[in-house]
Design an enzyme around this catalytic site. Sequence first.
Site, mmCIF file in Angstrom:
data_model
loop_
_atom_site.group_PDB
_atom_site.id
_atom_site.type_symbol
_atom_site.label_atom_id
_atom_site.label_comp_id
_atom_site.label_asym_id
_atom_site.label_seq_id
_atom_site.Cartn_x
_atom_site.Cartn_y
_atom_site.Cartn_z
ATOM 1 C CE LYS A 191 -4.192 0.736 2.242
ATOM 2 N NZ LYS A 191 -5.130 0.991 3.387
HETATM 3 O O1 G3P Z 1 -8.055 1.721 4.982
HETATM 4 C C1 G3P Z 1 -8.089 2.907 4.893
HETATM 5 C C2 G3P Z 1 -9.831 3.274 4.816
HETATM 6 O O2 G3P Z 1 -10.330 2.321 4.747
HETATM 7 C C3 G3P Z 1 -9.709 4.346 6.358
HETATM 8 O O3 G3P Z 1 -11.026 4.281 6.525
HETATM 9 O O4 G3P Z 1 -12.794 4.926 8.204
HETATM 10 O O5 G3P Z 1 -10.276 5.700 8.955
HETATM 11 O O6 G3P Z 1 -11.700 6.863 6.905
HETATM 12 P P1 G3P Z 1 -11.389 5.583 7.622
#
Ligand code: G3P
Length: 214
Positions: free
Chosen positions: A83
């Site tokens: 990533k």
């Molecule tokens: O893995 C990345 C992403 O899905 C993060 O989500 O909820 O922290 O914005 P969030």
Amino acid sequence: MKFFIDTADINEIKEAASYGLLDGVTTNPTLVARTGKKFRQVLEEICAIVDGPISAEVTAVDYETMRREAEELASIHPNIVVKIPLILEGLKCVRWCSEHDIDTNVTLCFSPTQALLAAKAGATYISPFVGRLDDIAHEGMEMVRQIIEIYDAYDYETEVLVASVRHPLHVLDAARMGADVCTMPLSVIAQLVKHPLTDLGLARFLEDAKKVPR
Ligand code: G3P
């Protein structure tokens, strides 16, 4: 549409895997930090549970260090997807990875033009963060729609991995738009199955079944 779980929590991953619906896992440094475990240990544990793409994020922001990290992460297990943040140095690393058969997930994407750059660099996956755009009053799913439109127009092979998913409506929209993957927390996967009419109907069937002689 493929279902990935967005967590580094082993118990949550085991639970989702037990449903038989899990195609892969995405992690990020925040999610790994929450486990209190070492990075490599977390990745090895996940790889032992899920036979599918498992995203592991680099932490460098310069090309050379990122490239070394990418090689190191990819050597842990064939299912590891590196990533990489959507910055110029990151795109250089994505290009290098695509030329060396290392799968990449370009993360922190907040615009269709950023996604175009990732596809041109040869990314395996692009991760548009829909929830975080919604948080600042921009329509996250509209970004996804435009990315799919662009990728379709030029036959880019980069898969659209909808991330920062907060609720079932994001999943519904992603599926209707034909996104390749949706990564979501366990709570959202669990919400998808719920319907009050299912529960009500089942309760009535079970009650009536008691009246039927066996
Ligand atoms: O893995 C990345 C992403 O899905 C993060 O989500 O909820 O922290 O914005 P969030």
